[in-house]
Design an enzyme around this catalytic site. Sequence first.
Site: not given
Ligand code: F6R
Length: 266
Positions: A67, A136, A138, A143
């Site tokens: 992303d 959450n 995702h 989301e």
């Molecule tokens: C990032 C992504 C997100 C993160 C998720 C966890 O490329 O796709 O899904 O993996 O938000 O983020 P952290 O590791 O910062 O807790």
Amino acid sequence: MQVVILKDALEVANYGAKLFCQQLQIKPNSVLGLATGSTPVALYKEITSLYKQQKISFAQASSFNLDEYLGLSGDHPQSYRYFMNEQLFDHIDINKSHTHVPNGNAINPIAACQDYELAIRQAGGIDLQLLGIGRNGHIGFNEPSSSLSSRTRIKTLTQATIDDNARFFADDEYQPELSITMGIGTILESRKVMLLATGAAKAEAIKNMIEGPLSASCPASALQLHNDAVIVIDEQAATLLEHQQFYKQIEAQNQKLQQKLADLPR
Ligand code: F6R
């Protein structure tokens, strides 16, 4: 799902790095799916260290990131392209022109999403997709309420995700509320997926993903449909799992089996 419960974040990173090594040994020109965020930082450090020890090479590999923030160009310090260059690509032997991150600054972002899907297909599909998980549930920026068969598209971030990621932005800095993300359908097409999670803040999402129902309310639960998904977590992220002991038992059996196979005469 293969659920691997390890002591701490360092063990999780080392396990993940080992899996990347195995993947590149089996197929040096692997197509790797990569993630950003706090969780993979330790993994990328370990991979960099293995590269410096000449235990891993990305010379023939290519990559696709999950992303990117819509509205940020790749040279913006908060963009995921910038993050990937800083945390990994600048330190290993990957050919940067073979690394792909969705273009957050595309003139036509909808066309850019379609182009991204096409590029993944033309590369032969993703061999190993790395994932983190949001509090959450995702994956990527899919989301809650995302279609479980979604493709790369523009996605509005929830307030929870905006708040979680605010730590990366200065108080007066513009923080995007939209993203381009691979869809859940895109992720599920990867040949193998590995999701890493550490810390107590992820325990509820981990429980919902592994033991909850398959539901768009927890997008990561879609991984229940994948036939080669490995979930690598530390003890803290595992605390709410009802069947923790069973997962550990399965893992112990897996390791015995692996040892038996390794000992077979060649
Ligand atoms: C990032 C992504 C997100 C993160 C998720 C966890 O490329 O796709 O899904 O993996 O938000 O983020 P952290 O590791 O910062 O807790």
